[in-house]
Design a protein around this motif. Sequence first.
Motif, mmCIF file in Angstrom:
data_model
loop_
_atom_site.group_PDB
_atom_site.id
_atom_site.type_symbol
_atom_site.label_atom_id
_atom_site.label_comp_id
_atom_site.label_asym_id
_atom_site.label_seq_id
_atom_site.Cartn_x
_atom_site.Cartn_y
_atom_site.Cartn_z
ATOM 1 N N THR A 9 -5.515 43.476 21.802
ATOM 2 C CA THR A 9 -4.893 44.441 22.712
ATOM 3 C C THR A 9 -3.375 44.449 22.611
ATOM 4 O O THR A 9 -2.726 45.363 23.093
ATOM 5 C CB THR A 9 -5.303 44.158 24.170
ATOM 6 O OG1 THR A 9 -4.955 42.808 24.497
ATOM 7 C CG2 THR A 9 -6.791 44.353 24.360
ATOM 8 N N LEU A 16 -4.780 48.941 17.228
ATOM 9 C CA LEU A 16 -5.231 49.540 18.485
ATOM 10 C C LEU A 16 -6.070 50.783 18.218
ATOM 11 O O LEU A 16 -7.083 51.021 18.881
ATOM 12 C CB LEU A 16 -4.019 49.885 19.355
ATOM 13 C CG LEU A 16 -3.178 48.684 19.806
ATOM 14 C CD1 LEU A 16 -1.886 49.154 20.450
ATOM 15 C CD2 LEU A 16 -3.963 47.817 20.775
ATOM 16 N N ALA A 51 -9.124 47.083 29.175
ATOM 17 C CA ALA A 51 -8.482 46.734 27.909
ATOM 18 C C ALA A 51 -8.389 47.949 26.994
ATOM 19 O O ALA A 51 -7.382 48.159 26.303
ATOM 20 C CB ALA A 51 -9.272 45.616 27.220
ATOM 21 N N ALA A 55 -5.068 49.808 25.506
ATOM 22 C CA ALA A 55 -4.879 50.089 24.084
ATOM 23 C C ALA A 55 -4.476 51.544 23.867
ATOM 24 O O ALA A 55 -3.610 51.850 23.041
ATOM 25 C CB ALA A 55 -6.164 49.767 23.322
#
Length: 215
Positions: A9, A16, A51, A55
């Motif tokens: 991350t 990403l 998460a 990203a």
Amino acid sequence: MRGLPNRLTTGSPDELAGIWRGAFLAAGSLTEPGRSAVLEVACPSSEAAMALVGAAHRIGIAAKAREVRGLPRVVVREGEAIRAILVAMGARRTAATWEEMRQRREVRAGVNRLVNFDDANLRRSAQAAVAACARVERALEILGDDVPDHLRTAGNLRLAHRDASLDELGHHADPPLTKDAVAGRIRRLLAMADKRAQQEGIPGTEAAVPAGLED
């Protein structure tokens, strides 16, 4: 591991984008353009969803986490954001097809509004606004990050207030601009984009104008 490893991350933009590509291939969906258009990824946990949202934000794309029937999901709703995340994931052909469908829908909606105008001058003005917005959108796409701030601001004003006159656009600017200043900046934006398109051998701004509409 309930979410995603920190080393992922906090990785590079390519990493990403790779996370998003894998997540979308595993559990993603994309609806057709329209009022409820959405790109969505189902997640195994709320931590994974957050998460994935993080990203997306790190590569400049707005995404939100939500829960539907107890299942965490990450959604991208804005048309431009959906196109951008598709491009970031490497799905350039799908992004182009989806964007073309979106523009056709917008043009049809604009044309449908036109048939309700009794006054021919209003009809021509509305046609010109649709054409002008199509050219501005294409210009911003061609130039990308190379657009000077004052020209980008003028272009964004045109797209944010599609039916407004140049004089009205000037009043929306901060600080306010004259209609001649707004018109001049939009002309320079289009000219710069068309010059870049010619250099790169790609369609210019005129190519974005739907057939049958006058600029």
